[in-house]
Design a protein around this motif. Structure first.
Motif, mmCIF file in Angstrom:
data_model
loop_
_atom_site.group_PDB
_atom_site.id
_atom_site.type_symbol
_atom_site.label_atom_id
_atom_site.label_comp_id
_atom_site.label_asym_id
_atom_site.label_seq_id
_atom_site.Cartn_x
_atom_site.Cartn_y
_atom_site.Cartn_z
ATOM 1 N N PHE A 54 0.830 -1.202 0.000
ATOM 2 C CA PHE A 54 0.000 0.000 0.000
ATOM 3 C C PHE A 54 0.871 1.261 0.000
ATOM 4 C CE2 PHE A 54 -2.879 -3.106 1.890
ATOM 5 C CZ PHE A 54 -4.089 -2.806 1.289
ATOM 6 N N TRP A 102 -11.906 7.998 -22.233
ATOM 7 C CA TRP A 102 -11.538 7.141 -23.358
ATOM 8 C C TRP A 102 -10.801 7.954 -24.402
ATOM 9 C CZ3 TRP A 102 -13.923 9.522 -27.373
ATOM 10 C CH2 TRP A 102 -15.176 10.112 -27.151
ATOM 11 N N LEU A 131 -12.916 3.512 -30.797
ATOM 12 C CA LEU A 131 -12.362 3.724 -29.457
ATOM 13 C C LEU A 131 -11.188 2.792 -29.256
ATOM 14 C CD1 LEU A 131 -15.366 4.006 -26.979
ATOM 15 C CD2 LEU A 131 -14.216 5.795 -28.255
ATOM 16 N N PRO A 191 -5.225 -1.855 -12.715
ATOM 17 C CA PRO A 191 -5.864 -1.602 -11.430
ATOM 18 C C PRO A 191 -5.357 -0.288 -10.837
ATOM 19 C CG PRO A 191 -4.285 -3.396 -11.256
ATOM 20 C CD PRO A 191 -4.350 -3.013 -12.714
ATOM 21 N N TYR A 206 -26.555 3.354 -12.057
ATOM 22 C CA TYR A 206 -25.284 3.232 -12.757
ATOM 23 C C TYR A 206 -24.161 3.432 -11.747
ATOM 24 C CZ TYR A 206 -27.885 3.786 -17.101
ATOM 25 O OH TYR A 206 -28.761 3.629 -18.128
ATOM 26 N N ARG A 231 -10.042 -0.960 -3.025
ATOM 27 C CA ARG A 231 -8.653 -1.154 -2.620
ATOM 28 C C ARG A 231 -8.259 -0.301 -1.429
ATOM 29 N NH1 ARG A 231 -4.267 -2.294 -6.860
ATOM 30 N NH2 ARG A 231 -4.878 -4.445 -7.019
ATOM 31 N N LEU A 282 -4.629 -8.308 1.323
ATOM 32 C CA LEU A 282 -5.677 -7.340 1.625
ATOM 33 C C LEU A 282 -5.969 -6.436 0.429
ATOM 34 C CD1 LEU A 282 -4.647 -6.200 5.208
ATOM 35 C CD2 LEU A 282 -6.345 -7.893 4.552
ATOM 36 N N ILE A 283 -5.070 -6.452 -0.538
ATOM 37 C CA ILE A 283 -5.284 -5.602 -1.708
ATOM 38 C C ILE A 283 -6.214 -6.305 -2.680
ATOM 39 C CG2 ILE A 283 -4.191 -4.452 -3.668
ATOM 40 C CD1 ILE A 283 -1.687 -4.164 -2.022
ATOM 41 N N ASP A 284 -7.312 -5.647 -2.984
ATOM 42 C CA ASP A 284 -8.261 -6.210 -3.932
ATOM 43 C C ASP A 284 -7.602 -6.295 -5.304
ATOM 44 O OD1 ASP A 284 -11.674 -6.103 -4.329
ATOM 45 O OD2 ASP A 284 -10.330 -6.129 -6.048
ATOM 46 N N PRO A 285 -7.548 -7.483 -5.908
ATOM 47 C CA PRO A 285 -6.808 -7.627 -7.162
ATOM 48 C C PRO A 285 -7.590 -7.173 -8.390
ATOM 49 C CG PRO A 285 -7.711 -9.727 -6.490
ATOM 50 C CD PRO A 285 -8.132 -8.742 -5.443
ATOM 51 N N ALA A 286 -8.871 -6.875 -8.230
ATOM 52 C CA ALA A 286 -9.710 -6.630 -9.408
ATOM 53 C C ALA A 286 -9.279 -5.380 -10.159
ATOM 54 C CB ALA A 286 -11.163 -6.504 -8.989
ATOM 55 N N ALA A 287 -9.233 -5.484 -11.465
ATOM 56 C CA ALA A 287 -8.962 -4.328 -12.310
ATOM 57 C C ALA A 287 -10.289 -3.682 -12.700
ATOM 58 C CB ALA A 287 -8.195 -4.761 -13.544
ATOM 59 N N THR A 288 -10.171 -2.493 -13.281
ATOM 60 C CA THR A 288 -11.377 -1.798 -13.718
ATOM 61 C C THR A 288 -11.913 -2.436 -14.992
ATOM 62 O OG1 THR A 288 -10.321 0.191 -12.925
ATOM 63 C CG2 THR A 288 -12.308 0.491 -14.228
ATOM 64 N N PRO A 289 -13.141 -2.897 -14.974
ATOM 65 C CA PRO A 289 -13.685 -3.429 -16.221
ATOM 66 C C PRO A 289 -14.036 -2.287 -17.171
ATOM 67 C CG PRO A 289 -15.336 -3.530 -14.477
ATOM 68 C CD PRO A 289 -14.109 -2.891 -13.889
ATOM 69 N N ASP A 306 -18.691 0.095 -19.748
ATOM 70 C CA ASP A 306 -18.689 1.450 -19.221
ATOM 71 C C ASP A 306 -19.746 2.297 -19.934
ATOM 72 O OD1 ASP A 306 -18.152 3.997 -18.428
ATOM 73 O OD2 ASP A 306 -15.977 3.841 -18.663
ATOM 74 N N MET A 357 -20.065 5.303 -20.093
ATOM 75 C CA MET A 357 -19.530 6.554 -20.617
ATOM 76 C C MET A 357 -18.832 6.363 -21.970
ATOM 77 S SD MET A 357 -20.535 8.878 -18.596
ATOM 78 C CE MET A 357 -19.552 10.343 -18.983
ATOM 79 N N ARG A 358 -18.694 5.115 -22.418
ATOM 80 C CA ARG A 358 -18.034 4.868 -23.718
ATOM 81 C C ARG A 358 -19.088 4.773 -24.818
ATOM 82 N NH1 ARG A 358 -12.737 2.619 -23.662
ATOM 83 N NH2 ARG A 358 -13.136 1.177 -25.363
ATOM 84 N N PRO A 359 -18.978 5.635 -25.838
ATOM 85 C CA PRO A 359 -19.981 5.602 -26.910
ATOM 86 C C PRO A 359 -19.830 4.387 -27.815
ATOM 87 C CG PRO A 359 -18.321 7.276 -27.368
ATOM 88 C CD PRO A 359 -17.986 6.705 -26.026
ATOM 89 N N PRO A 406 -20.098 3.123 -31.664
ATOM 90 C CA PRO A 406 -20.093 3.747 -32.995
ATOM 91 C C PRO A 406 -21.274 3.288 -33.858
ATOM 92 C CG PRO A 406 -18.395 2.048 -32.826
ATOM 93 C CD PRO A 406 -19.040 2.116 -31.484
ATOM 94 N N ILE A 466 -26.467 9.573 -16.934
ATOM 95 C CA ILE A 466 -26.663 8.466 -15.997
ATOM 96 C C ILE A 466 -26.760 8.947 -14.549
ATOM 97 C CG2 ILE A 466 -25.619 6.734 -17.496
ATOM 98 C CD1 ILE A 466 -23.005 7.059 -16.007
ATOM 99 N N LEU A 471 -24.890 11.023 -12.798
ATOM 100 C CA LEU A 471 -23.666 11.140 -12.011
ATOM 101 C C LEU A 471 -22.945 12.481 -12.173
ATOM 102 C CD1 LEU A 471 -22.054 7.584 -12.346
ATOM 103 C CD2 LEU A 471 -23.385 8.523 -10.452
#
Lengths: 391, 289
Positions: A35, A106, A118, A125, A154, A165, B7-14, B18, B20-22, B24, B255, B257
């Motif tokens: 960390f 993006w 895109l 991560p 959302y 994390r 303790l560190i969450d291994p998950a990456a950002t999917p 998303d 917010m991604r258009p 085409p 959305i 936010l």
């Protein structure tokens, strides 16, 4: 400290006592586990959140005082008790770490066929951050932002990844700044939830120490590894007394600050109140309050194109409802008057947030009061509207 | 404490889903409707159909220029083609108006609440439109046309500034002849050979042609026009609980936010844009809310 013991002492008991070596071991252990430890430290004459690698980075010997339109960072009095965390609040909370001020959404590239596509994002991560020294109001603010970003229809996946994390280590407040009003918002001065570990600093000159309470499995695992002893009733009483002092300082009977009761209903029925014009006479529309607010989440998007027009990048960046362009539609902005923009911020924070997220958007940290260049005070404005209604 | 690395969450950002991604879409056809108004017919590059409900909107992205919220104007029963009628009023919509068949546009959506046309089942259905406000109502009109037998009288009351600002002029006779959806049209100012009505759309409301006790109204146009239309509907007996309006606000995310579209407690992009008028209530009358 005597009776120092190791692992397992807190099994079945979520509270322990750490001395400064214990705190140093916590920082070292978090670093060793991968960390980055983020905590309060002095920079440019102010207290900010930044990376710390050692207990010596903490603002020991410093004191921060806040008042409307004023934040003063100065060396503590020579005879003051030995605090590591007497700096109340950093200028900005951890919002900027969980919800960065500017983030690339993006990137798109033109292709030969006249279209565009895109780019694939490399799903890196986010950094693993451990926050040390969070105030209870800041924990409450994280809980508020969780509702905004994670619990609606959302979710914000970037916030979610950063949040998952993050290790949250609170330090309960034993002193309130003149701008603090968490007691009246039910968010402090003692953390009740939302932390992995909560520390209460007991600035005993003979035995400076922390009462450490675990609030999660992760917190229990962290605590179990630290040099410690179990908490006895004396430690608990000292911690209770220390946080009770902060509550006492915020009591209006002692000259402290509080938000009036039922402020949400008051504001819902006073959207046409002339007081909004009186605030507007003072408000500069500078957006300081929204930038330092730990729950404000409004953002805009920016498009950036390379000079050859081949690549376009879309960014998300913090925005503020105090900007005239915030409500712009073809033909003009909805909220042109300063009064309408201040009203939007204050009624959103204190009234409509309840309707949207089931909780107040204000956690009583008082940053908006301290960092307002003209010292506009959200608690005083609410009082003024309430008082005029009674007349 | 090495074991604490667990303790560190291994998950990456999917990144895949998303919002917010258009996506085409290719412009299959451009139709120029009015001097400043055009209709884009879009098909997804991946060929996937685009399901939506009448009244919903998309965020449309023009490469390198920006993104704007635009209501969907197509037939909800035909999800193969996405149809948007847009008036060029700003940087993005003007750039959009310069796009041609074959160009690619970005689409995020569909977002927002629909026109609840089922609320008018068994009753008279009254569409009240002002100017380009007819575009977001068109999917609802087409949905009523498709299931015309579920409604009693169906009526479009449509006002624009001049005859040159009237949208879908060739379609209105078809709606009348094939689907028994009558159109009453008025303009603020007559030009050219206009022989029709002159005056504001509230006059058409007062002229009636529907059973006010058993009618549901769907209103879309500039805010000031909707304000007077709702008052006129109320005056002839169509109460606010049977009137739906579509609100417009600055939107950056679609959305709920980004905070831009707030109207009191509402996020117009998420809770709206279509509201039953009594649920919007007195907020509609508060200055600069």
């Amino acid at each position: 400290m005597t009776q120092r013991t190791h692992r397992g002492d807190t099994a079945g008991n979520d509270a322990a006592v750490l001395d400064r070596d214990g705190l140093a071991a916590l920082i070292a252990g978090l670093s060793a586990a991968g960390f980055s430890v983020i905590g309060p430290r002095i920079a440019d004459g102010a207290v900010v959140l930044d990376e710390i690698t050692d207990i010596a980075d903490l603002p020991a010997g410093w004191r921060v005082d806040q008042a409307p339109g004023r934040v003063e960072t100065r060396p503590a009095d020579p005879d003051a008790p030995p605090h590591l965390f007497d700096t109340v609040l950093p200028a900005q909370g951890l919002k900027r770490y969980l919800y960065p001020p500017r983030r690339r959404l993006w990137q798109a590239d033109r292709d030969a066929a006249g279209g565009w596509h895109l780019s694939d994002e490399d799903a890196q991560p986010p950094p693993a951050l451990a926050f040390l020294g969070l105030r209870p109001c800041e924990l409450a603010a994280v809980a508020v932002q969780d509702r905004v970003f994670l619990e609606g229809p959302y979710a914000d996946s970037d916030y979610a990844a950063r949040r998952r994390r993050a290790v949250l280590i609170a330090v309960n407040c034993t002193r309130a700044a003149a701008t603090c009003f968490c007691a009246s918002m039910g968010t402090g001065p003692r953390a009740t939830a939302g932390y992995d570990l909560a520390l209460t600093e007991i600035p005993d000159p003979d035995a400076p120490r922390f009462l450490a309470e675990a609030g999660s499995d992760r917190g229990r695992a962290l605590l179990a590894d630290l040099p410690q002893r179990s908490a006895d009733p004396t430690d608990r009483a000292a911690a209770d007394a220390a946080t009770a002092e902060a509550t006492r300082q915020m009591d209006p009977a002692n000259g402290g600050r509080a938000m009036i009761g039922d402020v949400a209903d008051l504001l819902r029925r006073t959207l046409d109140h002339p007081h909004w014009d009186r605030v507007a006479e003072r408000c500069l529309g500078c957006t300081n309050c929204t930038l330092v607010c730990p729950t404000c989440f409004c953002a805009t998007v920016e498009d950036e194109t390379t000079l050859d027009g081949a690549t376009a990048t879309r960014w998300r960046r913090w925005d503020s409802c105090f900007a005239v362009g915030f409500s712009y539609m073809h033909g003009g902005s909805v909220r042109r008057e300063m009064s309408a923009r201040y009203r939007q911020w204050m009624t959103h924070k204190l009234a409509h947030w309840h309707d949207q997220f089931g909780v107040s958007g204000c956690v009583g940290c008082g940053r908006c009061i301290a960092w307002c260049p003209v010292g506009i005070d959200i608690t005083a404005e609410a009082q003024a509207i309430a008082a005029s209604e009674e007349r | 404490m090495d074991d604490l690395s667990s303790l560190i969450d291994p998950a990456a950002t999917p990144a895949g889903d998303d919002p917010m991604r258009p996506r085409p879409f290719r412009i299959a056809r451009v139709r120029k409707d009015l001097a400043d108004t055009f209709t884009l017919y879009l098909t997804a590059l991946d060929g996937a159909p685009f399901a939506f409900r009448p009244g919903q909107f998309n965020m449309l992205y023009v490469f390198g220029v920006g993104e704007v919220p635009i209501s969907i104007s197509g037939d909800p029963a035909d999800p193969a083609v996405l149809v948007h009628t847009t008036r060029a009023v700003g940087t993005v919509t003007e750039a959009m108006g310069r796009l041609k068949a074959g160009d690619v546009i970005g689409v995020r959506g569909p977002f927002g609440s629909p026109w609840p046309i089922e609320a008018a089942h068994g009753q008279d259905v009254v569409f009240v439109a002002g100017g380009v406000g007819l575009a977001p109502l068109r999917p609802a009109i087409l949905a009523v046309a498709r299931h015309r037998e579920r409604f009693a009288n169906a009526l479009l009351l449509y006002g624009s500034r001049t005859p040159e600002d009237l949208l879908y002029r060739r379609e209105m006779p078809v709606w009348r002849s094939r689907h028994d959806i009558a159109s009453h049209v008025t303009v603020d100012r007559a030009t050219g050979r206009w022989t029709g009505r002159v005056g504001v759309v509230t006059k058409l409301i007062r002229s009636g042609g529907f059973d006010h006790r058993h009618a549901v109204a769907y209103v879309c146009g500039p805010e000031v026009m909707m304000r007077y239309a709702v008052q006129a509907l109320d005056a002839v007996g169509v109460t606010a609980d049977r009137v739906y309006v579509s609100m417009e606000r600055n939107m950056k995310c679609g959305i709920g936010l980004c905070g831009h579209c707030q109207l009191g407690p509402h996020f117009v992009c998420r809770d709206g844009p279509v509201y039953r008028f009594d649920r919007l209530g007195p907020l509609f009358d508060i200055w600069e809310l």
